[in-house]
Design a protein around this motif. Structure first.
Motif, mmCIF file in Angstrom:
data_model
loop_
_atom_site.group_PDB
_atom_site.id
_atom_site.type_symbol
_atom_site.label_atom_id
_atom_site.label_comp_id
_atom_site.label_asym_id
_atom_site.label_seq_id
_atom_site.Cartn_x
_atom_site.Cartn_y
_atom_site.Cartn_z
ATOM 1 N N HIS A 1 0.906 -1.411 -0.109
ATOM 2 C CA HIS A 1 -0.013 -0.111 -0.088
ATOM 3 C C HIS A 1 0.778 1.331 -0.115
ATOM 4 C CE1 HIS A 1 -2.136 -3.291 1.956
ATOM 5 N NE2 HIS A 1 -3.296 -2.824 1.387
ATOM 6 N N LEU A 2 1.925 1.276 0.198
ATOM 7 C CA LEU A 2 2.862 2.414 0.638
ATOM 8 C C LEU A 2 3.591 2.795 -0.713
ATOM 9 C CD1 LEU A 2 5.004 1.590 3.770
ATOM 10 C CD2 LEU A 2 2.921 3.106 3.575
ATOM 11 N N ALA A 3 3.159 2.207 -1.845
ATOM 12 C CA ALA A 3 3.543 2.572 -3.074
ATOM 13 C C ALA A 3 2.839 3.687 -3.542
ATOM 14 C CB ALA A 3 3.161 1.447 -4.184
ATOM 15 N N LEU A 4 1.663 3.954 -2.657
ATOM 16 C CA LEU A 4 1.019 5.174 -3.074
ATOM 17 C C LEU A 4 1.550 6.439 -2.501
ATOM 18 C CD1 LEU A 4 -2.505 3.808 -2.098
ATOM 19 C CD2 LEU A 4 -1.934 4.576 -4.290
ATOM 20 N N VAL A 5 2.521 6.187 -1.410
ATOM 21 C CA VAL A 5 3.184 7.235 -0.882
ATOM 22 C C VAL A 5 4.362 7.652 -1.640
ATOM 23 C CG1 VAL A 5 4.640 8.094 1.086
ATOM 24 C CG2 VAL A 5 2.637 6.401 1.356
ATOM 25 N N ALA A 6 4.951 6.691 -2.253
ATOM 26 C CA ALA A 6 5.926 7.004 -3.553
ATOM 27 C C ALA A 6 5.326 7.488 -4.779
ATOM 28 C CB ALA A 6 6.864 5.971 -3.559
ATOM 29 N N GLY A 7 4.182 7.016 -5.130
ATOM 30 C CA GLY A 7 3.501 7.131 -6.337
ATOM 31 C C GLY A 7 3.038 8.463 -6.811
ATOM 32 N N VAL A 8 2.285 8.894 -5.771
ATOM 33 C CA VAL A 8 1.644 10.030 -5.853
ATOM 34 C C VAL A 8 2.338 11.106 -6.059
ATOM 35 C CG1 VAL A 8 0.081 11.841 -4.707
ATOM 36 C CG2 VAL A 8 -0.398 9.542 -4.520
ATOM 37 N N PRO A 9 3.707 11.574 -5.463
ATOM 38 C CA PRO A 9 4.403 12.719 -5.851
ATOM 39 C C PRO A 9 5.255 12.543 -7.100
ATOM 40 C CG PRO A 9 5.056 11.986 -3.685
ATOM 41 C CD PRO A 9 4.024 10.827 -3.991
ATOM 42 N N PRO B 1 5.593 17.789 -3.070
ATOM 43 C CA PRO B 1 5.687 16.509 -3.009
ATOM 44 C C PRO B 1 5.661 15.956 -1.681
ATOM 45 C CG PRO B 1 7.532 17.791 -4.141
ATOM 46 C CD PRO B 1 6.691 18.761 -3.648
ATOM 47 N N TRP B 2 5.947 16.883 -0.542
ATOM 48 C CA TRP B 2 5.905 15.966 0.858
ATOM 49 C C TRP B 2 4.268 16.148 1.010
ATOM 50 C CZ3 TRP B 2 9.850 14.146 3.412
ATOM 51 C CH2 TRP B 2 11.053 14.457 3.032
ATOM 52 N N LEU B 3 3.562 16.885 0.630
ATOM 53 C CA LEU B 3 1.942 16.875 0.806
ATOM 54 C C LEU B 3 1.426 15.821 -0.011
ATOM 55 C CD1 LEU B 3 0.714 20.729 0.673
ATOM 56 C CD2 LEU B 3 0.547 19.200 2.601
ATOM 57 N N ALA B 4 1.782 15.631 -1.241
ATOM 58 C CA ALA B 4 1.440 14.509 -1.832
ATOM 59 C C ALA B 4 1.747 13.068 -1.363
ATOM 60 C CB ALA B 4 2.329 14.703 -3.327
ATOM 61 N N ALA B 5 2.877 13.072 -0.597
ATOM 62 C CA ALA B 5 3.169 11.767 0.186
ATOM 63 C C ALA B 5 2.056 11.695 1.223
ATOM 64 C CB ALA B 5 4.621 11.869 0.504
ATOM 65 N N ALA B 6 1.744 12.755 1.968
ATOM 66 C CA ALA B 6 0.659 12.312 2.836
ATOM 67 C C ALA B 6 -0.618 12.168 2.276
ATOM 68 C CB ALA B 6 0.451 13.965 3.727
ATOM 69 N N VAL B 7 -1.015 12.551 1.365
ATOM 70 C CA VAL B 7 -2.017 12.484 0.760
ATOM 71 C C VAL B 7 -2.089 10.794 0.272
ATOM 72 C CG1 VAL B 7 -3.536 12.558 -1.427
ATOM 73 C CG2 VAL B 7 -2.677 14.490 -0.149
#
Length: 485
Positions: free
Chosen positions: A173-181, A274-280
């Motif tokens: 699921h953490l692929a979303l943290v790397a992927g969104v930014p 990018p940091w906000l995107a990682a939070a999203v």
């Protein structure tokens, strides 16, 4: 630079002193027990059963091996190894920042803040898989943020990619943290180039290699046990409405605080994006997992706090803003650390019945037996921590729209759990059995009747006598152990 690393050392020492007596929790205790079974010759998916993928167990193997070599408790080495990981992540981020030409003040702020977020913020989440994975993933996000500014991170980006690949292998699921930014970066540049950076390719290579290892080394887990997990455990979710409010509050607070402390960075192409995107991405991961457990929100919380604080400027700070920001961080830390006791204290009761007992539970909740068995210096007599698949299957069977073939498949999974429990009773010969009276901590359920519905299990359980019930827990003790007292 010397002062910066002195601050980091002080933060890590503080975390070490805080975590020593509290790091052991139900999830960590269960994974450590599973790892010990593997070290003793067991094989995941064959005679050791864990609903999480194999890497979740093997992640703690270094700590277990060091513990056996030294005689110290493995949780001590979990803390030490996580501290080493924190330092490694900070060094990677700092080396990338040096190569990019960032100012010393900005680097010092990032190093000290991330040390705090890695070591202090996690509180009760410390040492869990999500904590380890988020630390490994953060250099990837930091390098994405560096590239967002049109700067180059240098060859250390490959190391960050390897860490991100490890994180995604631990928790997909953490692929979303790397992927969104990086998806945002691709949209911003109108190019696919951000998707094929050195760090992205390294992360993908690790995930692909891990998939190959699963198929080659753990075929029984991947092709037999994992489908049962997917059919019963994965569908157990909270309602979507109950899942959304916490991430919504955290993301809104992060954006509001960023707007107050760093207005120059509060725009779509600002440096904080990018940091906000990682939070999203962390919020999406939390909702997608659907369990609502605090540790699944750690990525969301960490990156939501990092986004504004990494871009704070002293001249824009006002006292009310400082107080509000501190209160928000304390609130998030409290949410991550608040203990949820599903079961009454049992250590003294069981220790008074049998010294260093062989213990097993009949329940779907790992917190009944873990870390209890380690605290009383007992031995876990089973090859699985819980009967979670049976609970999930029985909950699925409440759906009146299930077809006959689907019900038969779920019946097979329930029978599989009974067979494993029978094997554990026969081979493990527990002195004490703890029986739950709830399913999923919300539905009254007679787990003893569930087990006794099988004639062979009923015969094995007849050797045990109920000696006490405490709250929702019934305590059964081997009659031989009682007669020997």
């Amino acid at each position: 630079m010397k002062h910066r690393w002195m601050i980091v050392a002080a933060i890590l020492l503080t975390a070490l002193l805080v975590q020593m007596p509290v790091v052991l929790n139900a999830d960590l205790g269960c994974l450590l027990t599973g790892g010990e079974k593997v070290l003793d010759g067991g094989k995941l998916g064959v005679n050791v059963f864990e609903v999480n993928p194999p890497l979740s167990v093997y992640l703690y193997m270094p700590a277990l091996m060091l513990a056996r070599a030294t005689g110290l408790a493995p949780e001590i080495f979990v803390i030490i190894l996580v501290m080493i990981e924190i330092v490694g992540a900070l060094v990677v981020i700092d080396r990338a920042a040096v190569t990019a030409g960032l100012e010393a003040g900005e680097r010092s702020l990032a190093t000290c803040l991330l040390a705090f977020l890695f070591a202090i913020l996690p509180s009760a989440v410390f040492g869990q898989r999500e904590h380890i994975a988020v630390i490994a993933l953060t250099p990837f996000v930091a390098i994405t943020a560096i590239r967002w500014r049109g700067l180059g991170p240098g060859p250390v980006a490959v190391v960050a990619g390897l860490g991100a690949g490890l994180a995604m292998s631990i928790k997909p699921h953490l692929a979303l943290v790397a992927g969104v930014p990086i998806i945002l970066a691709a949209l911003r540049q109108r190019s696919l180039r951000p998707l094929f950076t050195a760090e992205a390719c390294a992360a993908a290579a690790v995930v692909i290699c891990y998939g190959a290892v699963l198929a080659l080394a753990f075929p029984e887990y991947l092709f037999t046990y994992a489908p049962m997990v997917a059919a019963t455990y994965v569908p157990l979710r909270m309602n979507l409405g109950d899942l959304l409010y916490f991430p919504a509050i955290v993301i809104f607070a992060s954006i509001a605080f960023l707007r107050l402390v760093a207005p120059q960075h509060f725009k779509l192409d600002g440096e904080a994006t990018p940091w906000l995107a990682a939070a999203v991405g962390g919020a999406a991961s939390f909702v997608l997992q659907g369990k609502g457990w605090t540790y699944t929100a750690f990525a969301l919380c960490m990156f939501a706090i990092a986004a504004p604080l990494l871009h704070v400027r002293a001249r824009t700070l006002r006292l009310p803003v400082m107080i509000g920001g501190l209160a928000a961080i304390v609130f998030i830390g409290f949410c991550l650390s608040v203990p949820v006791r599903h079961f009454p204290p049992l250590e003294e009761r069981i220790a008074g019945l049998v010294k260093n007992p062989r213990l097993i539970t009949i329940t779907d909740h790992i917190a009944l037996g873990h870390p209890l068995v380690r605290k009383i210096k007992g031995t876990w007599a089973g090859n699985a921590c819980v009967q979670m698949l049976a609970a999930g299957a029985m909950m699925q069977q409440r759906n009146p729209q299930l077809s006959q073939s689907e019900r038969a498949k779920l019946d097979g999974i329930i029978d599989f759990e009974r067979r494993q429990l029978l094997a554990d009773l026969r081979s493990g010969r527990p002195d004490v059995i703890l029986v739950d009276t709830y399913m999923l901590s919300s539905v009254p359920f007679d787990w003893l009747a569930w087990a006794s519905s099988d004639p062979e299990l009923k015969l094995e359980l007849s050797h045990y006598r109920e000696v006490e019930d405490i709250g929702r827990v019934r305590i059964f003790v081997d009659q031989k152990a009682i007669s020997e007292r």
